[in-house]
Design a protein around this motif. Structure first.
Motif, short mmCIF file in Angstrom:
data_model
loop_
_atom_site.label_atom_id
_atom_site.label_comp_id
_atom_site.label_asym_id
_atom_site.label_seq_id
_atom_site.Cartn_x
_atom_site.Cartn_y
_atom_site.Cartn_z
N TYR A 199 20.71 -30.26 -13.68
CA TYR A 199 19.64 -30.30 -14.77
C TYR A 199 18.52 -29.30 -14.41
CZ TYR A 199 22.68 -34.35 -15.52
OH TYR A 199 23.50 -35.27 -15.72
N PRO A 204 22.53 -35.22 -8.26
CA PRO A 204 22.62 -36.16 -7.41
C PRO A 204 23.14 -35.93 -6.19
CG PRO A 204 24.31 -36.02 -8.98
CD PRO A 204 23.62 -34.94 -9.12
N VAL A 219 19.08 -36.43 -20.69
CA VAL A 219 18.47 -35.97 -19.39
C VAL A 219 17.63 -34.58 -19.94
CG1 VAL A 219 18.91 -34.90 -17.14
CG2 VAL A 219 20.22 -36.93 -17.96
N TYR A 257 18.32 -39.15 -7.11
CA TYR A 257 18.52 -37.62 -7.36
C TYR A 257 17.61 -36.94 -6.20
CZ TYR A 257 20.88 -37.89 -11.72
OH TYR A 257 21.81 -38.06 -12.56
N GLY A 270 15.55 -39.72 -18.97
CA GLY A 270 16.84 -39.87 -19.29
C GLY A 270 17.60 -40.23 -18.05
N PHE A 271 17.22 -40.39 -16.68
CA PHE A 271 17.90 -40.69 -15.64
C PHE A 271 16.84 -41.26 -14.73
CE2 PHE A 271 16.60 -37.10 -12.66
CZ PHE A 271 16.19 -36.35 -13.55
N ASN A 272 17.30 -41.93 -13.74
CA ASN A 272 16.29 -42.37 -12.66
C ASN A 272 16.38 -41.51 -11.05
OD1 ASN A 272 15.31 -43.96 -10.67
ND2 ASN A 272 16.00 -45.88 -11.27
N ASN A 300 8.04 -41.26 -12.82
CA ASN A 300 9.21 -40.29 -12.86
C ASN A 300 8.89 -38.88 -12.81
OD1 ASN A 300 11.83 -41.43 -12.58
ND2 ASN A 300 12.50 -40.51 -14.32
#
Length: 125
Positions: free
Chosen positions: A114, A100, A2, A32, A26-28, A77
């Motif tokens: 993050y 999240p 991430v 989030y 590194g994440f969707n 993103n």
């Protein structure tokens, strides 16, 4: 892995505009909440704006409401913070953060997992 990377900071005169960008990898982002926070020297970190990606719900600190706009480009993103009518008191290091969360918040930065490395915004009078 991430990662959040901010860009777009700089020096601007009072009344000017800047657009900050936050690139997420590194994440969707769809699952989030993303927030923008800032910290000036000698002051605590404060929330500026946040966005719950799934609902597009946005929140703003009172000090920036009507001047700043948070937005997302899901396909890239990316999260943006458009800052208009900037004031010297907006001078700070600006950070984007993600977590999240079902509903975003600008009140509790500790909830965000993050963080990016920050980008400096300086507004001259």
């Amino acid at each position: 892995q991430v990662q959040l990377v901010e860009s777009g900071g700089g020096l601007v005169q009072s009344g000017g505009s800047l657009r900050l960008s936050c690139s997420a990898s590194g994440f969707n982002l769809d699952y989030y909440s993303v927030g923008w926070f800032r910290q000036a020297p000698g002051r605590e970190r404060e929330g500026v704006s946040c966005l719950t990606i799934s609902s597009n719900d946005t929140r703003y600190a009172g000090s920036v409401k009507g001047r700043f706009i948070i937005s997302v480009d899901n396909g890239k993103n990316m999260v943006y913070l458009q800052m208009n009518n900037l004031k010297p008191e907006d001078t700070a290091q600006y950070y984007c953060a993600a977590a999240p969360l079902p509903i975003c918040t600008v009140e509790v930065p500790q909830l965000y997992d993050y963080w990016g490395q920050g980008t400096q915004v300086t507004v001259s009078s």
